[in-house]
Design a protein around this motif. Structure first.
Motif, short mmCIF file in Angstrom:
data_model
loop_
_atom_site.label_atom_id
_atom_site.label_comp_id
_atom_site.label_asym_id
_atom_site.label_seq_id
_atom_site.Cartn_x
_atom_site.Cartn_y
_atom_site.Cartn_z
N VAL A 51 -0.06 10.49 -8.54
CA VAL A 51 -0.83 11.73 -8.67
C VAL A 51 -0.41 12.74 -7.61
O VAL A 51 -0.30 13.93 -7.87
CB VAL A 51 -2.35 11.45 -8.59
N ASP A 52 -0.16 12.26 -6.40
CA ASP A 52 0.20 13.15 -5.30
C ASP A 52 1.67 13.56 -5.29
O ASP A 52 2.06 14.44 -4.53
CB ASP A 52 -0.15 12.49 -3.96
N ALA A 53 2.49 12.92 -6.10
CA ALA A 53 3.92 13.25 -6.16
C ALA A 53 4.11 14.43 -7.10
O ALA A 53 4.53 14.27 -8.25
CB ALA A 53 4.71 12.03 -6.61
N ASN A 113 0.84 -1.20 0.00
CA ASN A 113 0.00 0.00 0.00
C ASN A 113 0.87 1.25 0.00
O ASN A 113 1.86 1.33 0.72
CB ASN A 113 -0.92 0.01 1.23
N GLY A 114 0.47 2.21 -0.80
CA GLY A 114 1.20 3.47 -0.87
C GLY A 114 2.42 3.44 -1.78
O GLY A 114 3.13 4.42 -1.89
N ALA A 115 2.65 2.32 -2.45
CA ALA A 115 3.84 2.20 -3.31
C ALA A 115 3.64 2.98 -4.62
O ALA A 115 2.53 3.22 -5.06
CB ALA A 115 4.13 0.74 -3.63
N ARG A 116 4.76 3.34 -5.19
CA ARG A 116 4.80 3.93 -6.52
C ARG A 116 5.53 2.95 -7.42
O ARG A 116 6.14 2.00 -6.96
CB ARG A 116 5.52 5.27 -6.48
N ALA A 117 5.49 3.21 -8.71
CA ALA A 117 6.10 2.29 -9.67
C ALA A 117 7.57 2.00 -9.35
O ALA A 117 8.03 0.88 -9.48
CB ALA A 117 5.97 2.84 -11.09
N ASP A 118 8.29 3.02 -8.90
CA ASP A 118 9.72 2.82 -8.67
C ASP A 118 10.04 2.16 -7.33
O ASP A 118 11.20 1.87 -7.06
CB ASP A 118 10.49 4.12 -8.84
N THR A 119 9.04 1.89 -6.51
CA THR A 119 9.28 1.24 -5.21
C THR A 119 10.01 -0.09 -5.40
O THR A 119 10.96 -0.39 -4.69
CB THR A 119 7.96 1.02 -4.45
N GLN A 120 9.57 -0.87 -6.38
CA GLN A 120 10.19 -2.19 -6.56
C GLN A 120 11.62 -2.11 -7.07
O GLN A 120 12.37 -3.09 -6.97
CB GLN A 120 9.32 -3.08 -7.45
N ALA A 177 0.09 -2.58 -11.29
CA ALA A 177 -0.93 -1.53 -11.18
C ALA A 177 -0.35 -0.37 -10.37
O ALA A 177 -0.10 -0.50 -9.17
CB ALA A 177 -2.19 -2.08 -10.51
N TYR A 178 -0.13 0.73 -11.05
CA TYR A 178 0.44 1.92 -10.41
C TYR A 178 -0.29 3.16 -10.92
O TYR A 178 -1.00 3.10 -11.91
CB TYR A 178 1.92 2.06 -10.75
#
Length: 168
Positions: free
Chosen positions: A48-50, A12-19, A42-43
């Protein structure tokens, strides 16, 4: 019994680059044990908030993510799911649609195509930009009053739409 096994690496709360911060060797070993036939990513909602994340940076990061997934799962299919429709609010003001969502979806669609992944537009499946408002007001409601997260019924409706898109 459908023979389908679903496993999730979601946070939860991850962005595409988290991984990209994860140990690739370890994740590759775990994925090899699972031997998935399809990787679904799914990202977008958290991007949107960044507000400091510009489309060019998002594009670079998403390409790195998809390159990594293709490297870790060279035989698996790939599906990138775009973010659902959503609205934001600034302290007591009415909810509004963020124009950032349009650019995020466009970047995702292009990145998916560049890496041989399918792309599914979740926002379009909801009814397009602004549909979140009717999902919140539906009876029973499909989306929560935060105008971002859905209720189970909303997620089930989207799952059915995705399944129908696959058959169609």
């Amino acid at each position: 019994n459908s023979g389908i096994v679903l496993d999730a690496f979601g946070i939860n709360g991850a962005r595409a680059d988290t991984q990209l911060k994860w140990n690739e060797t370890f994740i590759t070993e775990q994925l090899a044990r699972l031997a998935p036939q399809l990787a679904i990513l799914a990202y977008g909602s958290n991007e949107v908030d960044a507000i400091t994340l510009d489309p060019a940076t998002l594009r670079k990061r998403l390409h790195r993510v998809l390159e990594r997934v293709r490297r870790m799962l060279p035989r698996a299919g790939c599906l990138l799911v775009g973010p659902p429709d959503q609205a934001r609010r600034v302290r007591g003001q009415p909810y509004f649609l963020s124009d950032r969502l349009d650019s995020i979806v466009a970047v995702q669609r292009a990145a998916a195509k560049a890496h041989g992944c399918a792309f599914w537009d979740q926002r379009r499946a909801m009814g397009g930009p602004g549909s979140i408002f009717s999902w919140v007001k539906a009876s029973p409601p499909l989306a929560r009053k935060d105008h971002v997260h859905l209720f189970g019924a909303g997620y089930r409706r989207l799952a059915a739409a995705l399944a129908a898109a696959e058959r169609g």
